[in-house]
Enzyme design. Structure first.
Site, mmCIF file in Angstrom:
data_model
loop_
_atom_site.group_PDB
_atom_site.id
_atom_site.type_symbol
_atom_site.label_atom_id
_atom_site.label_comp_id
_atom_site.label_asym_id
_atom_site.label_seq_id
_atom_site.Cartn_x
_atom_site.Cartn_y
_atom_site.Cartn_z
ATOM 1 N N CYS A 171 27.244 -60.883 5.196
ATOM 2 C CA CYS A 171 26.707 -59.907 6.145
ATOM 3 C C CYS A 171 25.913 -60.601 7.242
ATOM 4 O O CYS A 171 24.760 -61.001 7.033
ATOM 5 C CB CYS A 171 25.824 -58.891 5.409
ATOM 6 N N CYS A 189 22.706 -58.829 8.310
ATOM 7 C CA CYS A 189 21.634 -58.949 7.327
ATOM 8 C C CYS A 189 20.944 -60.309 7.428
ATOM 9 O O CYS A 189 19.718 -60.413 7.313
ATOM 10 C CB CYS A 189 22.172 -58.788 5.906
ATOM 11 N N ASP A 190 21.737 -61.361 7.613
ATOM 12 C CA ASP A 190 21.217 -62.719 7.417
ATOM 13 C C ASP A 190 21.292 -63.617 8.641
ATOM 14 O O ASP A 190 20.801 -64.749 8.601
ATOM 15 C CB ASP A 190 21.998 -63.394 6.274
#
Length: 309
Positions: free
Chosen positions: A136, A139-140
């Site tokens: 993701c 997300c990261d």
């Protein structure tokens, strides 16, 4: 256990929330289990959604899901942020149990559990998950400022991940098993036009290197069979999805890839009173709008089923 609900919806995302909107407006008082971790589905990990009708300038994936969630709640959907851990779908009354130990009975069930990220299948991929390996970018990506990153995949998801990661990384390499991409033309053009993106063709990742965090990848050229090692600070895997149908094995007819089979032209499964929608049944299109459309169909099918019983 004493109360028998009209409909329980398992899963959220565009399919689940749309099913809830239609079921609630039909006065079916739906209960929607949106998941303890995955509430909102895959669009919670998506940046700008440019092709959902009605949003001229696009909309952020989490914002779109939040709007659908609130709309379903407005009409009377009971939202439960928990997981369904077991289901008995064979009888006239369906029995479901959630992660908190509650048991529910329902006359009908709408399955909208979606799909999960597919992994390459390497031991060190799993071991270094969260330490340089991710599925993701939204997300990261922030944690990879000025880093060199590899993205594995050749579809729209891989191109979106790669483009997004260039906001943070100094360089992004897309590693693909073939010499051409299966992504849509507009996504391919964006990736090729981005000066921070380079492609490594006809290549697969055979190992993830690093003790406590990702330090590089071991690669194999599929034309020459030559193996090599290259330094990378992170690996983002974008090679597709697997349907979340593990709870349905032995109860609902699935195809060879694990997707739920439905009757042609409907969302009806082989179990009476059980309907399926979204990415759980769709391994061709997998778009937010098609998921929402099938969620609508599932709610209408459930309403007709209930009115006939």
């Amino acid at each position: 256990m004493s109360e028998i609900h009209e409909v329980v919806i398992v899963g959220s995302g565009p399919a689940g929330y749309t099913a809830a909107i239609y079921a609630a407006r039909a006065q079916l008082s739906p209960i929607l289990y949106e998941g303890s971790v995955t509430a909102g589905g895959a669009l919670m990990n998506t940046t700008e959604v440019e092709n959902f009708p009605g949003f001229v300038d696009g909309v952020m994936g989490p914002d779109l899901m939040d709007s659908m969630r609130k709309q379903s709640e407005r009409f009377g959907t009971k939202l439960v942020t928990d997981d369904i851990v077991s289901m008995e779908l064979g009888g006239d009354i369906k029995v479901l149990k959630d992660g908190s130990g509650n048991t529910l009975q329902a006359k009908s069930v709408i399955l909208a559990t979606g799909s999960a990220y597919k992994e390459i299948g390497l031991v060190n991929e799993k071991r270094l998950s969260g330490r340089g390996v991710s599925w993701c970018a939204t997300c990261d990506g922030f944690f990879f400022r000025e880093k060199v990153i590899a993205v594995v995949g050749g579809g729209d998801s891989a191109m979106e991940e790669a483009n997004f990661l260039t906001k943070f990384a100094s360089k992004v390499y897309v590693i693909h098993r073939r010499d051409s991409l299966r992504a849509s033309k507009i996504m391919v053009e964006r990736a090729h036009a981005n000066p921070k993106i380079e492609f490594i063709w006809n290549t697969e990742v055979i190992d993830v290197l690093g003790a406590d965090k990702v330090s590089g990848l071991k690669l194999r050229n599929l034309l020459t069979n030559e193996e090599s090692e290259r330094d990378f600070d992170g690996l983002f895997v974008a090679i597709g999805h697997l349907p979340r149908s593990e709870l349905l094995v032995g109860q609902i007819d699935l195809d060879g890839e694990g997707y739920v089979k439905v009757e042609s032209g409907s969302t009806r499964t082989n179990q009476k009173g059980v309907f399926a929608c979204g990415d759980l049944v769709d391994h061709t299109y997998r778009q937010a709008i098609t998921a929402a459309g099938s969620g609508c169909e599932a709610a209408l099918d459930a309403e007709r089923f209930l009115s006939g019983h």
